[in-house]
Design a protein around this motif. Structure first.
Motif, PDB file in Angstrom:
ATOM      1  N   SER A 180       0.809  -1.224   0.000  1.00 28.56           N
ATOM      2  CA  SER A 180       0.000   0.000   0.000  1.00 28.56           C
ATOM      3  C   SER A 180       0.840   1.271   0.000  1.00 28.56           C
ATOM      4  CB  SER A 180      -0.936   0.014   1.214  1.00 28.56           C
ATOM      5  OG  SER A 180      -0.207   0.009   2.423  1.00 28.56           O
ATOM      6  N   ALA A 181       2.157   1.126  -0.084  1.00 31.46           N
ATOM      7  CA  ALA A 181       3.040   2.297  -0.117  1.00 31.46           C
ATOM      8  C   ALA A 181       4.388   1.868  -0.675  1.00 31.46           C
ATOM      9  CB  ALA A 181       3.198   2.893   1.285  1.00 31.46           C
ATOM     10  N   GLY A 182       5.199   2.860  -1.029  1.00 28.60           N
ATOM     11  CA  GLY A 182       6.554   2.577  -1.469  1.00 28.60           C
ATOM     12  C   GLY A 182       6.633   2.007  -2.874  1.00 28.60           C
ATOM     13  N   GLU A 183       7.739   1.320  -3.145  1.00 25.31           N
ATOM     14  CA  GLU A 183       7.993   0.860  -4.521  1.00 25.31           C
ATOM     15  C   GLU A 183       7.042  -0.242  -4.969  1.00 25.31           C
ATOM     16  OE1 GLU A 183      11.562  -1.373  -5.300  1.00 25.31           O
ATOM     17  OE2 GLU A 183      11.871  -1.757  -3.148  1.00 25.31           O
ATOM     18  N   HIS A 184       6.384  -0.922  -4.033  1.00 19.21           N
ATOM     19  CA  HIS A 184       5.458  -1.997  -4.392  1.00 19.21           C
ATOM     20  C   HIS A 184       4.010  -1.613  -4.116  1.00 19.21           C
ATOM     21  CE1 HIS A 184       8.935  -4.409  -5.124  1.00 19.21           C
ATOM     22  NE2 HIS A 184       9.293  -4.477  -3.859  1.00 19.21           N
ATOM     23  N   ASP A 185       3.707  -0.333  -4.196  1.00 19.59           N
ATOM     24  CA  ASP A 185       2.352   0.157  -3.921  1.00 19.59           C
ATOM     25  C   ASP A 185       1.391  -0.305  -5.023  1.00 19.59           C
ATOM     26  OD1 ASP A 185       0.067   1.512  -3.259  1.00 19.59           O
ATOM     27  OD2 ASP A 185       0.977   3.509  -3.255  1.00 19.59           O
ATOM     28  N   ASN A 186       0.416  -1.108  -4.636  1.00 22.40           N
ATOM     29  CA  ASN A 186      -0.557  -1.624  -5.602  1.00 22.40           C
ATOM     30  C   ASN A 186      -1.805  -0.764  -5.722  1.00 22.40           C
ATOM     31  OD1 ASN A 186       0.435  -3.861  -6.971  1.00 22.40           O
ATOM     32  ND2 ASN A 186      -0.131  -5.311  -5.371  1.00 22.40           N
ATOM     33  N   GLY A 187      -1.929   0.295  -4.902  1.00 18.50           N
ATOM     34  CA  GLY A 187      -3.113   1.137  -4.991  1.00 18.50           C
ATOM     35  C   GLY A 187      -3.316   1.734  -6.376  1.00 18.50           C
ATOM     36  N   PRO A 188      -2.349   2.465  -6.908  1.00 14.95           N
ATOM     37  CA  PRO A 188      -2.513   3.021  -8.258  1.00 14.95           C
ATOM     38  C   PRO A 188      -2.669   1.940  -9.331  1.00 14.95           C
ATOM     39  CG  PRO A 188      -0.715   4.118  -7.081  1.00 14.95           C
ATOM     40  CD  PRO A 188      -1.109   2.931  -6.262  1.00 14.95           C
ATOM     41  N   VAL A 189      -2.035   0.803  -9.128  1.00 14.66           N
ATOM     42  CA  VAL A 189      -2.149  -0.290 -10.102  1.00 14.66           C
ATOM     43  C   VAL A 189      -3.593  -0.796 -10.146  1.00 14.66           C
ATOM     44  CG1 VAL A 189      -1.284  -2.554 -10.780  1.00 14.66           C
ATOM     45  CG2 VAL A 189       0.252  -0.933  -9.654  1.00 14.66           C
ATOM     46  N   ALA A 190      -4.198  -0.993  -8.955  1.00 20.94           N
ATOM     47  CA  ALA A 190      -5.580  -1.463  -8.895  1.00 20.94           C
ATOM     48  C   ALA A 190      -6.534  -0.472  -9.560  1.00 20.94           C
ATOM     49  CB  ALA A 190      -5.984  -1.698  -7.441  1.00 20.94           C
ATOM     50  N   VAL A 191      -6.342   0.805  -9.305  1.00 16.96           N
ATOM     51  CA  VAL A 191      -7.190   1.832  -9.911  1.00 16.96           C
ATOM     52  C   VAL A 191      -7.125   1.755 -11.428  1.00 16.96           C
ATOM     53  CG1 VAL A 191      -7.502   4.317 -10.216  1.00 16.96           C
ATOM     54  CG2 VAL A 191      -7.067   3.397  -7.931  1.00 16.96           C
ATOM     55  N   GLN A 192      -5.924   1.626 -11.951  1.00 18.08           N
ATOM     56  CA  GLN A 192      -5.751   1.593 -13.402  1.00 18.08           C
ATOM     57  C   GLN A 192      -6.337   0.314 -14.004  1.00 18.08           C
ATOM     58  OE1 GLN A 192      -5.170   3.934 -15.185  1.00 18.08           O
ATOM     59  NE2 GLN A 192      -3.969   3.497 -17.024  1.00 18.08           N
ATOM     60  N   ILE A 193      -6.153  -0.816 -13.326  1.00 13.25           N
ATOM     61  CA  ILE A 193      -6.737  -2.067 -13.829  1.00 13.25           C
ATOM     62  C   ILE A 193      -8.253  -1.939 -13.904  1.00 13.25           C
ATOM     63  CG2 ILE A 193      -7.165  -4.499 -13.278  1.00 13.25           C
ATOM     64  CD1 ILE A 193      -4.336  -4.587 -12.055  1.00 13.25           C
ATOM     65  N   ALA A 194      -8.864  -1.440 -12.830  1.00 14.64           N
ATOM     66  CA  ALA A 194     -10.326  -1.320 -12.805  1.00 14.64           C
ATOM     67  C   ALA A 194     -10.817  -0.383 -13.901  1.00 14.64           C
ATOM     68  CB  ALA A 194     -10.781  -0.828 -11.427  1.00 14.64           C
ATOM     69  N   ARG A 195     -10.112   0.723 -14.119  1.00  8.58           N
ATOM     70  CA  ARG A 195     -10.535   1.679 -15.149  1.00  8.58           C
ATOM     71  C   ARG A 195     -10.439   1.059 -16.541  1.00  8.58           C
ATOM     72  NH1 ARG A 195      -8.914   5.081 -18.837  1.00  8.58           N
ATOM     73  NH2 ARG A 195      -6.716   4.542 -18.608  1.00  8.58           N
ATOM     74  N   LEU A 196      -9.333   0.363 -16.809  1.00 14.07           N
ATOM     75  CA  LEU A 196      -9.170  -0.251 -18.126  1.00 14.07           C
ATOM     76  C   LEU A 196     -10.188  -1.368 -18.358  1.00 14.07           C
ATOM     77  CD1 LEU A 196      -5.270  -0.404 -18.307  1.00 14.07           C
ATOM     78  CD2 LEU A 196      -6.777   1.094 -19.609  1.00 14.07           C
ATOM     79  N   ARG A 197     -10.496  -2.132 -17.320  1.00 16.81           N
ATOM     80  CA  ARG A 197     -11.532  -3.160 -17.459  1.00 16.81           C
ATOM     81  C   ARG A 197     -12.890  -2.531 -17.750  1.00 16.81           C
ATOM     82  NH1 ARG A 197      -9.676  -7.010 -12.342  1.00 16.81           N
ATOM     83  NH2 ARG A 197      -8.212  -8.334 -13.503  1.00 16.81           N
ATOM     84  N   ALA A 198     -13.164  -1.389 -17.126  1.00 18.71           N
ATOM     85  CA  ALA A 198     -14.423  -0.686 -17.399  1.00 18.71           C
ATOM     86  C   ALA A 198     -14.480  -0.230 -18.850  1.00 18.71           C
ATOM     87  CB  ALA A 198     -14.572   0.502 -16.454  1.00 18.71           C
ATOM     88  N   CYS A 199     -13.355   0.264 -19.346  1.00 19.19           N
ATOM     89  CA  CYS A 199     -13.301   0.681 -20.763  1.00 19.19           C
ATOM     90  C   CYS A 199     -13.542  -0.514 -21.687  1.00 19.19           C
ATOM     91  CB  CYS A 199     -11.942   1.307 -21.070  1.00 19.19           C
ATOM     92  SG  CYS A 199     -11.631   2.901 -20.279  1.00 19.19           S
TER      93      CYS A 199
END
Length: 686
Positions: free
Chosen positions: A256-275
């Protein structure tokens, strides 16, 4: 189109000569993967071009069956690689995985978006009524057609180009999510320097923690690795509150922070799946995913979940009140990291069950041989023969040959039960080789768990939950081993995602079945059997904690649905803020009971096959609980029952409609009543 040849010295160049096609793990090196992937993709694309350009009128054999025969080299390398990258990942394997992800996504699109190929499939589909096809062949035509339609085969060229790019981006991001999580989970393991801080843990567990620390190069310390869910097993026994807090906070803050933060990754995956969903004509990704499942619609999913939220939360709050009283006696204000500890205390007080004290009765090898295998032998008539002559991919892995009642071989079963660096969290079943009469293959399946490895000279002891997990995952293995279909498309667990958990959940019933339990539950030191009075207390205590268990599960499920019902243009600045708001909206927010998986380590939906599908576990449990009642109504552990369940459902894989297979066993549609009673959701706990 001529496919490039693969060096004959590459272990993937030809089918394995080992029994059942077991991969030759000892011969495989990292440098073999990339050329095998490249040659496998090229070979399958050449096969597809030959099918698409066939001058003969399209029919079952020259189109669908030909497709089923294609890609065997690629299947060999992909099945081996992706299973190993989950079990024995190294930096080099992760690099190869990241490199291959977009290439594999493009390859899938090259087939599913191949317009001449789809034209042939469409023609066979249109003529299926008059073609005189058998039931499995007709289903093959229908499933392939639906697969291609849902993959975008009917889009125009511009739409297909857009879809290819979306799929490429999603494949890269899901791989990033998985790799971030694996590395963050390893880094988040809790190091304890004083043995007193592990008070409450058994001597075996402390020794295992010391061994885990030494494996990381730390002498004199104790390492508590994390398992995948939010709740960590050690929280139930650690009496040092600060150690509990550290372990809990390490769990919920992973990636949830630092070099392995998956928060932004999850947001982008969800947005692209919606598209992608919108491009394919669906309102949301959730709608797109459910279109091919037994639920059929998001409304049906909502109908089940909405029925469960209020009673689950009410039960969890009543449990919390009881735990708060127990904690107050210690001068503690109940916090999330205290829940499991005081839950065990209340369980012991109310039901005289100390689950931590049960571990010596659940020694891994005995549970496996005299419990899991024994139950399968009694119910299905199969036998297990250890194959020490066959090697797995790691020294921990053991191999068994599975024999049918008449002595013929069904396939191989691999067991990989211990946690280690490089192994993803959780528990799962996978297939190295799938059964197919068309290809003449028999199954090679594996179970993976993450039980802490015992110190040298000691035995691996399981928690009661880990016993259930072992039986559960073996239910998946049976689904693969019993497969008896013609086409690879339908083999084993190739069923709708919201049905695949059903057979494995049914298999959990045998863990506490009297004839099975009395065969494996013996104290590892004294040899004494588990006291029948304790067994009765365990059964009586089973509904204690169901409020917590159901609430944390529903939290994860509703979070999954929220992520996958966003629109393409919805702006999400923070994954954490989105999660908090989603749980509040769903009416499932309860600080003392966080979701079973929070966003940044929700591997199932952001790096697995369960996006918008985590509801599948409880959807399948409706059928599971009803089937358990069917077994009981028909005399329980009888070969006749096992034969019916195997022949009419387990062996059929995806070759028949899943709910029709269930009805063929049960005689009617599923009834949610047994599930509600099992989880105590038909009433409120006292």
């Amino acid at each position: 189109m001529t496919a490039p040849s693969l060096d004959p010295a590459n272990p993937f160049a030809a089918p394995s000569s080992l029994p059942f096609g077991l991969p030759p793990f000892a011969a495989i090196r990292d440098e073999h993967y990339a050329p095998a992937f490249e040659a496998g993709r090229a070979q399958q694309l050449a096969e597809v071009e030959a099918i698409a350009s066939d001058p003969r009128p399209p029919d079952l054999e020259n189109t669908l069956v030909a497709l089923e025969r294609s890609g065997q080299l690629l299947e060999r390398v992909a099945a081996t690689f992706y299973n190993l990258v989950s079990s024995v990942a190294t930096p080099e394997l992760r690099r190869i995985e990241a490199e291959q992800a977009p290439l594999m996504a493009a390859h899938r699109d090259a087939i599913r978006l191949h317009r001449p190929l789809f034209a042939r499939i469409d023609a066979v589909h249109r003529g299926r009524e008059s073609a005189g096809l058998g039931p499995e062949s007709r289903r093959l035509v229908e499933r392939y057609h639906l697969d291609f339609v849902l993959a975008g085969a009917q889009l125009d060229p511009a739409g297909q180009d857009q879809l290819r790019e979306l799929n490429r981006e999603i494949s890269v991001l899901t791989t990033t999510f998985q790799q971030n999580l694996q590395q963050a989970t390893e880094a988040a393991a809790v190091l304890v320097t004083e043995e007193a801080q592990l008070a409450g843990m058994s001597g075996e567990a402390r020794n295992a923690a010391a061994a885990a620390a030494r494996a990381r190069g730390v002498d004199g310390g104790y390492l508590l690795p994390l398992v995948l869910p939010t709740s960590q097993p050690a929280l139930a026994v650690l009496s040092d509150r600060d150690t509990r807090r550290r372990l809990f906070e390490a769990s919920v803050s992973r990636a949830s922070a630092g070099e392995h933060d998956n928060g932004p990754v999850a947001v982008q995956i969800a947005r692209l799946r919606a598209c992608r969903a919108r491009l394919l004509g669906f309102a949301t990704h959730a709608d797109a995913m459910v279109a091919d499942q037994t639920a059929g619609s998001s409304a049906a999913v909502d109908g089940l979940l909405s029925r469960l939220v209020a009673p689950a939360l009410a039960n969890a709050r009543m449990e919390a009140a009881a735990l708060a009283q127990a904690a107050a006696r210690d001068g503690v204000e109940l916090a999330p990291w205290d829940w499991a500890y005081y839950s065990e205390r209340v369980r012991a007080e109310r039901y005289a069950v100390d689950t931590a004290a049960l571990r010596p009765y659940f020694e891994l090898d005995r549970v496996l041989a005299d419990g899991v295998f024994h139950a399968a032998e009694q119910v299905y008539g199969i036998r297990f023969r250890r194959r020490p002559d066959l090697s797995g991919y790691h020294p921990d892995v053991r191999v068994w040959e599975v024999l049918d009642g008449d002595g013929t071989s069904l396939g191989l079963y691999l067991g990989d039960y211990f946690a280690r660096d490089g192994k993803r969290g959780g528990a799962w079943m996978n297939s190295y080789v799938e059964q197919s009469a068309l290809l003449g293959t028999r199954p090679v399946v594996a179970n993976n768990l993450n039980v802490p490895a015992p110190a040298a000279g000691e035995k691996a002891l399981l928690t009661l939950d880990e016993v259930d997990t072992l039986f559960h995952e073996f239910g998946h293995a049976l689904h693969g081993l019993f497969s008896d279909v013609t086409y690879p498309r339908f083999s084993g667990t190739s069923v709708p995602r919201d049905f695949v958990e059903f057979p494995s959940q049914v298999n959990e019933m045998w863990a506490m079945w009297p004839e099975v339990l009395q065969h494996y539950a013996f104290h590892t030191v004294t040899g004494e059997p588990l006291d029948p009075a304790v067994v009765e207390a365990i059964r009586a205590a089973r509904q204690w904690g169901e409020g917590h268990a159901t609430t944390e599960y529903l939290g994860a499920t509703l979070l999954d649905q929220a992520w996958h019902r966003i629109g393409p243009d919805e702006e999400i600045r923070s994954a954490t803020d989105f999660e908090v708001a989603a749980l509040e909206r769903a009416g499932i927010a309860f600080d003392l009971v966080p979701p079973r998986y929070r966003t940044t380590y929700f591997q199932h939906i952001f790096a697995g096959a369960y996006s918008a599908g985590y509801y599948s576990y409880i959807w399948s449990e409706v059928l599971d609980a009803d089937t358990v009642e069917w077994f009981r109504e028909n005399g329980g552990m009888r070969r006749e029952n096992g034969d019916v369940f195997r022949r009419r459902l387990l062996s059929r894989g995806g070759a028949v409609d899943s709910l029709a297979a269930f009805r063929d066993v049960r005689g009617r549609d599923g009834d949610p009543g047994p599930l509600l009673r099992r989880r105590g959701l038909d009433r409120t706990v006292a």
